[in-house]
Scaffold this active site. Structure first.
Site, mmCIF file in Angstrom:
data_model
loop_
_atom_site.group_PDB
_atom_site.id
_atom_site.type_symbol
_atom_site.label_atom_id
_atom_site.label_comp_id
_atom_site.label_asym_id
_atom_site.label_seq_id
_atom_site.Cartn_x
_atom_site.Cartn_y
_atom_site.Cartn_z
ATOM 1 C CG ASP A 109 -2.255 0.691 1.189
ATOM 2 O OD1 ASP A 109 -2.487 1.607 0.248
ATOM 3 O OD2 ASP A 109 -3.051 0.646 2.171
ATOM 4 C CG ASP A 151 -9.557 2.002 -0.466
ATOM 5 O OD1 ASP A 151 -9.225 0.725 -0.638
ATOM 6 O OD2 ASP A 151 -9.073 2.858 0.366
HETATM 7 C C1 DGJ Z 1 -5.698 1.713 1.913
HETATM 8 C C2 DGJ Z 1 -6.166 0.647 1.097
HETATM 9 O O1 DGJ Z 1 -6.742 0.906 -0.172
HETATM 10 C C3 DGJ Z 1 -7.264 -0.311 1.828
HETATM 11 O O2 DGJ Z 1 -7.651 -1.209 1.199
HETATM 12 C C4 DGJ Z 1 -6.456 -0.597 3.166
HETATM 13 O O3 DGJ Z 1 -5.666 -1.566 2.870
HETATM 14 C C5 DGJ Z 1 -6.119 0.575 4.033
HETATM 15 N N1 DGJ Z 1 -5.191 1.536 3.284
HETATM 16 C C6 DGJ Z 1 -5.311 -0.098 5.354
HETATM 17 O O4 DGJ Z 1 -4.939 1.077 5.812
#
Ligand code: DGJ
Length: 735
Positions: free
Chosen positions: A462, A531
Site C-alpha cells: 500500500d 477502495d
Molecule cells: C488503503 C487501502 O486502499 C485499503 O484497502 C486498506 O488496505 C487501507 N489502506 C489500510 O490502511
C-alpha cells in the site's frame, strides 16, 4: 516500393536510399519518412504498400504566406531548432546557453525478432553537443513502445527541464481526447475534451502516480466510441510525476507528448552522462477503443512476471472492511472459517497486525508483529488459513512512516522533506526517503525477515500519501528534488524483494487505484482498483481501469450490501456480477452472513472459478449502448468458442422498451447457445412478459441458438431492468 506484410510476425525494413523505415507487426505498421534529417510519421495504422517517393510527393504540403519559408515539420522529436513553435520534446540549458537544440538524424538502425520489430534513431546536435536516441519497438501484439535517451556530450553539465518519452505527431482528423482522473473511491473518471488550438496538458505532481491524473490518454476522431472511430491510446509506464500534453497549432499541426515531469533542478546531466525516460506504450485502432485496449492488454500480458504463470487467480478474502484495526483472535478465526466455507483461496491480513497499530495515526515503519494481538506469532492464524485450503497474504506500506513510530523517533531524518520547512502530513504519514541506501536496506531487511519467517505468498503493498516536499534531507543532494529518484528506488526495492522471494506475488495498492501504471506492473501482479466496492461506482471505475489493464490484474471485490464508501445498498447479484470481471475477492465480513447468504456467495465464487479461465485469458470487449444509463461489456475466448457478457443498468432506462443489444467479438460463422445466467429479481414488477428467448429458457427449458453474425449485427432483446441491476449472458459455440 515497400512490401505489404500481411503476416503477424514482427518485421522491420530500412530503405537507406529512399530514407524510409518501416516496422510491421500484428497487422499494424509504422512508416517513417527519414528525409530532411528528421523522423516524420508517414503512416501509423494498418499495413499498407507505400511507394516512398510517391508518398513524399503526395504528402508534401504547401507553404502558406506569412509563415517561415521552410515550414517546420511535425516529427517524432520536435525541437525549436527546426523553427517548431510548439512545446519542444526537449528543454533544458547550460547556464542559460544551449537552450535551443536542433537535433538531426545521425544514425538509423532496425532489426526484428519474435517479440518485436525494433528501430533506433539517433539524433545529434553538434553545436549544443546533445544526442538523443529514440528507441521504438512495434511488438508482436501490435503496440508501439517508445523510450528516449538523452546524452550530454559536452564538458559542462546540462540542466534538464523536460524530455518527452514519446513525441507523436497526430493527424489533424484527431479531434478529441479522453483522459482519466478522479479522486479516492472514484478513480478512472473519464473526461472527453475537444482538441482545439492551444495546448491541453495533464500534469501529476503528487509523486506516487495519483487518483487525480492517470498517465494515460486516448486521442481520436470525433465521437470515437468503444466500437467506432480511429484512436491511439497512450500510456506512460511510470509511477511518479508525469505530463501528458496534446497541442494543436493554428496550422493544424498536432502533437502528443508524454513523459516524466521533472521538478526544478531535478535532473542535471554531468559531462558524458545519459538519462533514459520511462516507456510509453501506444496502441492504434480504427475500430474504436476496444482494439486499442485489446492490444494494450495483450502486450502487458506478454510481459508480466508471474511467480507461477499458469496459476489461476485465487479468490481473495481481505480483512480490511471486515475488521479494520480490530484484529481480535476470535473474530479472525471466524472469518477464516467462513472465508474457506464460501470458497476463498487466499486470505490477506490487512492493516493492523504490527506493533502499535491500533488506528491510522501510529506505527507505520515498525514492521514487527504485534505480540499482544498475535502472542504466538502468525503461525496459528496461517495454520488456520491453510487448513481452509487458502494461502496467506500480508498488507504492508513500506514507503511510509508515522511520526508516532519507533522508526521515526530513531531516524527523523529518514523522511523526504526540506530542511527548515514544515510539510503537511497525509493520513498522519510522512514518506521515507528510499533514495538513501540505509532506508532501502532497512525495509528490505524487515520484509525479508517476515517473508523468510512465514509462508507468505502475497504482499498487498500500500502507499497512502502524496509526495509533497520530495527532497533528501542529508547527503550531497540535500534539498534537491528527489521525486524521480524515489520512484527508481522504489522499483529497485521491489526488484530486490522479488529476486529474493520470487514465489511472492505483490499487489500495487495506493489508497485504492492511485498507482496502477505499467511501470509498477513490471514488479507487481495486481492493482487494487479502488477502495470503493459499490458496484454502481465500480462499473465506471473498472471500465476506465480496463482501458489499459486486463481483467486479471484488477482487484475487484464483493463488498457488503451497504457500501462503506458510498452508503448505497445493492444486491449481491449486482455486486458479484460486477466484481466477476476482474480478479475476484471478498471485502466483507463473511462470518456475519447467515447460512443462506453464504450459500449464495459460494455460488458466485464457484461461478468465478468456472469462468476465470475465460475471463483472464480472453479478449475484452466493451459495447456501445443506446441507453446512456446502461453499460455492457464482455470477454470472448481467443478461439471464439465461449463468451461472457454483462449488461448493467445504472439509472432508470431511457425508454420503456430496451433496445436490442448487439454483441461483439464473436465468430460470425459459428452458432452459439446463449444462456441468461441470472435474471434480476422481481421481473414481474417491470414486465408483463419477458423477451421471448428468455421466456423460452426459463419456462420451456429451451436455450436460444443463434449465429455469431446475427448476435453481433442484430442483437438480443433485453429485459427491462431496474437501476443497479445487471444481466449476465454466457455463450458457448455449439457447432
Ligand atoms: C488503503 C487501502 O486502499 C485499503 O484497502 C486498506 O488496505 C487501507 N489502506 C489500510 O490502511
Amino acid at each position: 516500393m515497400t512490401t505489404t506484410d500481411s503476416t503477424s510476425a514482427p518485421h522491420s525494413q530500412h530503405l537507406q536510399e529512399a530514407r524510409w523505415l518501416t516496422l510491421t507487426a500484428a497487422g499494424v505498421q509504422l512508416q517513417l519518412d527519414l528525409d530532411q534529417d528528421r523522423p516524420r510519421i508517414a503512416h501509423f495504422g494498418h499495413t499498407l504498400a507505400v511507394d516512398p517517393a510517391t508518398q513524399r510527393l503526395m504528402a508534401s504540403a504547401a507553404t502558406p504566406q506569412a509563415s517561415l519559408d521552410q515550414l517546420p515539420p511535425n516529427t517524432l522529436f520536435n525541437d525549436a531548432g527546426s523553427g517548431f513553435a510548439g512545446q519542444p520534446a526537449l528543454s533544458g540549458d547550460r547556464d542559460g546557453q544551449d537552450w535551443l537544440s536542433d537535433l538531426q538524424l545521425a544514425d538509423v538502425g532496425c532489426r526484428h525478432d519474435a517479440q518485436a520489430a525494433h528501430a533506433h534513431l539517433t539524433l545529434r546536435d553538434e553545436l549544443s553537443q546533445l544526442e538523443v536516441r529514440l528507441s521504438l519497438q512495434l511488438t508482436a501484439e501490435g503496440v508501439l513502445r517508445q523510450q528516449t535517451t538523452l546524452s550530454n556530450q559536452a564538458s559542462r553539465p546540462y540542466r534538464l527541464e523536460w524530455l518527452a518519452a514519446a513525441c507523436l505527431p497526430l493527424p489533424v482528423r484527431y479531434e478529441e481526447c479522453l483522459t482519466f482522473g478522479g479522486r479516492w473511491v472514484q478513480e478512472f473518471t473519464e473526461t472527453r475534451h475537444a482538441i482545439g488550438e492551444g495546448m491541453f496538458a495533464l500534469e501529476n505532481r503528487r509523486g506516487r502516480g495519483s487518483h487525480q491524473r492517470v498517465p494515460s490518454v486516448i486521442v481520436g476522431t470525433r465521437g470515437f466510441s468503444e466500437q467506432r472511430g480511429e484512436v491511439i491510446s497512450a500510456h506512460l509506464a511510470w509511477s511518479g510525476n508525469h505530463r501528458v500534453l496534446v497541442e494543436r497549432q493554428f496550422d493544424g499541426s498536432t502533437q502528443l507528448q508524454l513523459g516524466a515531469l521533472l521538478l526544478p533542478g531535478e535532473q542535471t546531466l554531468a559531462a558524458g552522462e545519459s538519462i533514459t525516460t520511462p516507456e510509453v506504450v501506444l496502441a492504434w485502432s480504427d475500430s474504436g477503443i476496444n482494439s486499442a485496449s485489446q492490444r494494450q492488454h495483450a502486450a502487458l500480458r506478454a510481459r508480466l512476471d508471474w511467480p507461477q504463470s499458469h496459476k489461476p487467480r485465487p479468490v481473495h478474502v481481505n480483512t480490511w472492511e471486515a475488521l479494520y484495526f480490530d484484529h481480535d483472535a476470535a473474530r479472525l478465526d471466524e472469518l477464516v472459517v467462513a472465508a474457506g466455507d464460501v470458497g476463498a483461496e487466499r486470505f490477506v491480513l490487512d492493516d493492523g497486525w504490527f506493533v502499535g497499530r491500533d488506528g491510522e495515526r501510529a506505527a507505520l515503519g515498525d514492521w514487527y508483529l504485534d505480540e499482544d494481538k498475535y502472542p504466538n506469532g502468525l503461525d496459528p492464524l496461517i495454520a488456520a488459513v491453510h487448513a481452509q485450503g487458502m494461502e496467506f497474504g500480508l498488507w504492508v506500506e513500506p514507503e511510509i512512516v508515522n511520526p508516532d513510530s519507533e522508526l521515526y523517533r530513531r531516524h527523523p531524518d529518514w523522511i523526504l522533506g526540506l530542511p527548515g520547512r514544515d510539510q503537511p502530513l497525509g493520513r498522519y504519514q510522512c514518506v521515507l526517503d528510499l533514495t538513501r541506501p540505509e532506508v532501502g536496506d532497512y525495509l528490505f531487511a524487515r520484509l525479508h525477515a517476515l517473508l523468510a519467517e512465514y509462508p507468505i505468498r502475497y504482499l498487498k503493498w500500500d502507499m497512502n500519501r502524496d509526495l509533497t516536499h520530495a527532497a533528501s534531507q542529508t547527503g550531497e543532494h540535500a534539498g534537491r528534488p528527489a521525486a524521480h529518484t524515489q520512484v527508481e528506488a522504489l522499483y529497485a526495492l521491489l526488484a530486490r524483494l522479488r529476486a529474493a522471494h520470487p514465489e511472492v506475488e505483490i499487489e500495487s495498492c495506493a489508497s485504492g487505484g492511485a498507482r496502477t501504471d505499467h511501470g509498477i506492473l513490471r514488479h507487481t501482479h495486481r492493482v487494487w482498483t479502488s477502495d470503493c466496492n459499490d458496484p454502481h461506482e465500480r462499473v465506471h471505475i473498472q471500465r476506465g481501469a480496463g482501458r489499459f489493464l486486463p481483467p486479471e490484474l484488477l482487484g475487484d471485490h464483493i463488498g457488503p450490501a451497504h457500501a462503506h464508501t458510498t452508503s448505497r445498498r445493492t444486491s449481491l447479484a449486482f455486486r458479484a456480477s460486477t466484481a466477476l470481471f476482474g480478479h475476484l475477492g471478498l471485502e466483507l465480513d463473511v462470518s456475519r452472513l447467515d447460512h443462506d447468504e453464504r450459500a449464495v456467495l459460494r455460488g458466485w465464487t464457484e461461478r468465478y472459478k468456472a469462468l476465470r479461465g475465460l475471463l483472464h485469458g480472453g479478449i475484452s470487449w466493451r459495447l456501445d449502448c443506446l441507453d446512456p444509463h446502461q453499460q455492457a461489456h464482455g470477454v470472448v475466448s481467443p478461439a471464439g468458442d465461449e463468451a461472457l457478457f454483462n449488461v448493467s443498468q445504472l439509472a432508470m432506462p431511457r425508454h420503456a422498451l430496451p433496445a436490442s443489444q448487439p454483441l461483439a467479438g464473436l465468430d460470425p460463422t459459428r452458432r452459439y447457445r446463449v444462456e441468461l445466467l441470472k435474471l434480476p429479481e422481481h421481473p414481474e414488477r417491470r414486465m408483463k412478459a419477458l423477451p421471448a428467448w428468455i421466456d423460452a429458457q426459463l419456462n420451456q427449458g429451451e436455450t436460444l441458438e443463434a449465429s455469431g453474425e446475427q448476435l453481433m449485427m442484430l442483437g438480443l432483446a433485453l429485459p427491462v431492468l431496474d437501476p443497479d441491476q445487471a444481466l449476465l449472458l454466457h455463450l458457448r459455440a455449439c457447432d
